[in-house]
Design a protein around this motif. Structure first.
Motif, PDB file in Angstrom:
ATOM      1  N   LEU A  14      46.101  25.343  13.515  1.00 61.55           N
ATOM      2  CA  LEU A  14      46.781  26.537  13.028  1.00 61.55           C
ATOM      3  C   LEU A  14      47.729  26.194  11.885  1.00 61.55           C
ATOM      4  O   LEU A  14      48.413  25.176  11.921  1.00 61.55           O
ATOM      5  N   GLY A  15      47.762  27.057  10.869  1.00 65.16           N
ATOM      6  CA  GLY A  15      48.639  26.847   9.728  1.00 65.16           C
ATOM      7  C   GLY A  15      49.753  27.875   9.686  1.00 65.16           C
ATOM      8  O   GLY A  15      49.729  28.873  10.389  1.00 65.16           O
ATOM      9  N   GLY A  16      50.744  27.621   8.864  1.00 63.37           N
ATOM     10  CA  GLY A  16      51.848  28.562   8.683  1.00 63.37           C
ATOM     11  C   GLY A  16      52.959  28.369   9.701  1.00 63.37           C
ATOM     12  O   GLY A  16      53.108  27.307  10.292  1.00 63.37           O
ATOM     13  N   ARG A  17      53.716  29.454   9.891  1.00 60.94           N
ATOM     14  CA  ARG A  17      54.850  29.416  10.811  1.00 60.94           C
ATOM     15  C   ARG A  17      54.533  30.181  12.086  1.00 60.94           C
ATOM     16  O   ARG A  17      53.735  31.099  12.103  1.00 60.94           O
TER      17      ARG A  17
ATOM     18  N   THR B 140      53.663  33.311  21.345  1.00 62.30           N
ATOM     19  CA  THR B 140      53.957  32.721  20.058  1.00 62.30           C
ATOM     20  C   THR B 140      53.371  33.661  19.007  1.00 62.30           C
ATOM     21  O   THR B 140      52.217  34.083  19.122  1.00 62.30           O
ATOM     22  N   ILE B 141      54.178  34.040  18.031  1.00 63.82           N
ATOM     23  CA  ILE B 141      53.721  34.902  16.952  1.00 63.82           C
ATOM     24  C   ILE B 141      53.204  34.022  15.829  1.00 63.82           C
ATOM     25  O   ILE B 141      53.926  33.162  15.329  1.00 63.82           O
ATOM     26  N   LEU B 142      51.960  34.229  15.457  1.00 66.91           N
ATOM     27  CA  LEU B 142      51.350  33.506  14.339  1.00 66.91           C
ATOM     28  C   LEU B 142      51.331  34.466  13.154  1.00 66.91           C
ATOM     29  O   LEU B 142      50.410  35.266  13.000  1.00 66.91           O
ATOM     30  N   GLN B 143      52.374  34.400  12.322  1.00 64.75           N
ATOM     31  CA  GLN B 143      52.529  35.373  11.247  1.00 64.75           C
ATOM     32  C   GLN B 143      51.383  35.330  10.250  1.00 64.75           C
ATOM     33  O   GLN B 143      50.936  36.358   9.761  1.00 64.75           O
ATOM     34  N   GLN B 144      50.883  34.164   9.930  1.00 64.66           N
ATOM     35  CA  GLN B 144      49.817  34.025   8.946  1.00 64.66           C
ATOM     36  C   GLN B 144      48.540  34.739   9.403  1.00 64.66           C
ATOM     37  O   GLN B 144      47.761  35.205   8.587  1.00 64.66           O
ATOM     38  N   TYR B 145      48.321  34.835  10.727  1.00 69.47           N
ATOM     39  CA  TYR B 145      47.104  35.414  11.266  1.00 69.47           C
ATOM     40  C   TYR B 145      47.301  36.839  11.797  1.00 69.47           C
ATOM     41  O   TYR B 145      46.338  37.484  12.206  1.00 69.47           O
ATOM     42  N   GLY B 146      48.549  37.322  11.835  1.00 72.78           N
ATOM     43  CA  GLY B 146      48.818  38.667  12.328  1.00 72.78           C
ATOM     44  C   GLY B 146      48.540  38.823  13.804  1.00 72.78           C
ATOM     45  O   GLY B 146      47.975  39.818  14.244  1.00 72.78           O
ATOM     46  N   LEU B 147      48.954  37.837  14.605  1.00 74.32           N
ATOM     47  CA  LEU B 147      48.593  37.819  16.010  1.00 74.32           C
ATOM     48  C   LEU B 147      49.666  37.130  16.839  1.00 74.32           C
ATOM     49  O   LEU B 147      50.257  36.138  16.414  1.00 74.32           O
ATOM     50  N   ALA B 148      49.890  37.645  18.025  1.00 74.63           N
ATOM     51  CA  ALA B 148      50.738  36.980  19.002  1.00 74.63           C
ATOM     52  C   ALA B 148      49.835  36.488  20.135  1.00 74.63           C
ATOM     53  O   ALA B 148      48.981  37.234  20.617  1.00 74.63           O
ATOM     54  N   LEU B 149      49.993  35.251  20.544  1.00 76.42           N
ATOM     55  CA  LEU B 149      49.207  34.681  21.631  1.00 76.42           C
ATOM     56  C   LEU B 149      50.111  34.441  22.831  1.00 76.42           C
ATOM     57  O   LEU B 149      51.196  33.871  22.696  1.00 76.42           O
ATOM     58  N   ARG B 150      49.654  34.880  24.002  1.00 77.26           N
ATOM     59  CA  ARG B 150      50.447  34.676  25.219  1.00 77.26           C
ATOM     60  C   ARG B 150      50.356  33.217  25.638  1.00 77.26           C
ATOM     61  O   ARG B 150      49.272  32.638  25.711  1.00 77.26           O
ATOM     62  N   LEU B 151      51.508  32.625  25.919  1.00 69.01           N
ATOM     63  CA  LEU B 151      51.566  31.240  26.372  1.00 69.01           C
ATOM     64  C   LEU B 151      51.897  31.133  27.857  1.00 69.01           C
ATOM     65  O   LEU B 151      51.540  30.155  28.504  1.00 69.01           O
TER      66      LEU B 151
ATOM     67  N   ALA C 147      42.594  26.695  23.681  1.00 68.80           N
ATOM     68  CA  ALA C 147      41.587  25.657  23.852  1.00 68.80           C
ATOM     69  C   ALA C 147      40.882  25.297  22.563  1.00 68.80           C
ATOM     70  O   ALA C 147      40.553  24.137  22.338  1.00 68.80           O
ATOM     71  N   SER C 148      40.604  26.284  21.723  1.00 67.70           N
ATOM     72  CA  SER C 148      39.942  26.000  20.455  1.00 67.70           C
ATOM     73  C   SER C 148      40.316  27.061  19.429  1.00 67.70           C
ATOM     74  O   SER C 148      40.721  28.159  19.790  1.00 67.70           O
ATOM     75  N   VAL C 149      40.183  26.711  18.163  1.00 66.54           N
ATOM     76  CA  VAL C 149      40.492  27.616  17.071  1.00 66.54           C
ATOM     77  C   VAL C 149      39.347  27.565  16.083  1.00 66.54           C
ATOM     78  O   VAL C 149      38.959  26.491  15.623  1.00 66.54           O
ATOM     79  N   ASP C 150      38.793  28.736  15.781  1.00 64.57           N
ATOM     80  CA  ASP C 150      37.780  28.875  14.735  1.00 64.57           C
ATOM     81  C   ASP C 150      38.319  29.862  13.722  1.00 64.57           C
ATOM     82  O   ASP C 150      38.544  31.024  14.058  1.00 64.57           O
ATOM     83  N   ILE C 151      38.525  29.437  12.499  1.00 68.51           N
ATOM     84  CA  ILE C 151      39.043  30.292  11.452  1.00 68.51           C
ATOM     85  C   ILE C 151      37.882  30.654  10.549  1.00 68.51           C
ATOM     86  O   ILE C 151      37.250  29.794   9.949  1.00 68.51           O
ATOM     87  N   LEU C 152      37.598  31.950  10.477  1.00 68.08           N
ATOM     88  CA  LEU C 152      36.440  32.419   9.708  1.00 68.08           C
ATOM     89  C   LEU C 152      36.841  32.838   8.326  1.00 68.08           C
ATOM     90  O   LEU C 152      37.862  33.320   8.053  1.00 68.08           O
TER      91      LEU C 152
END
Length: 153
Positions: free
Chosen positions: A99-102, A123-134, A148-153
């Motif tokens: 993951l990139g950005g802040r 965690t809010i991933l501002q670059q992707y416009g998404l919050a992921l529950r931890l 578990a995995s990240v695929d950036i399209l």
């Protein structure tokens, strides 16, 4: 999509369409040991909506309120509320190296019909416009989520 597992043994999947990973607009659980999926759960009405949560600042409160229920139990709606407070910025590579950005922690209390049901950490991933529950914690259990995995399209 979230896969449920216990001791690394998968037992179900949750499919969710949400606003920024925070407000579930439509979801359904499918457990591998059942012949049918659970009823679809959906938001019927948005009452209060914090639009700028993805561009949040440190130490800011955000409130979401909505009415939701299953698609088959029309008269059995509940009022849901999520009250969140943002934390400090850090590298988005902390939760996953791809993951990139802040990123920023978001700690939320979830309510159903005015009763506290659980505490969630995102965690809010501002670059992707998404919050992921931890993490999710209630009086009954504590769940910890892993990216578990990240695929950036």
């Amino acid at each position: 999509m979230i896969e449920y597992s216990n001791n690394d043994v998968p037992y179900g999947i949750q499919y969710t369409l949400s606003y920024a990973g925070l407000v579930p607009l439509r979801s359904q659980n499918v457990f591998y040991n059942r012949q049918t999926a659970n009823f679809i759960f959906e938001a019927k009405q948005l009452n209060q909506f914090a639009k700028n949560v993805l561009m949040s600042r440190e130490d800011t409160e955000y409130v979401f309120e909505w009415t939701s229920g299953t698609t088959v139990q029309i008269a059995n709606y509940s009022n849901a509320k999520l009250v969140c407070r943002s934390g400090k910025f850090y590298s988005a590579a902390t939760p996953h190296p791809k993951l990139g950005g802040r990123s920023m922690d978001l700690n939320c209390d979830s309510f159903s019909n005015g009763i506290l049901k659980g505490k969630n950490k995102y965690t809010i991933l501002q670059q992707y416009g998404l919050a992921l529950r931890l993490e999710h914690q209630s009086s009954a259990d504590k769940e910890i989520y892993t990216i578990a995995s990240v695929d950036i399209l």
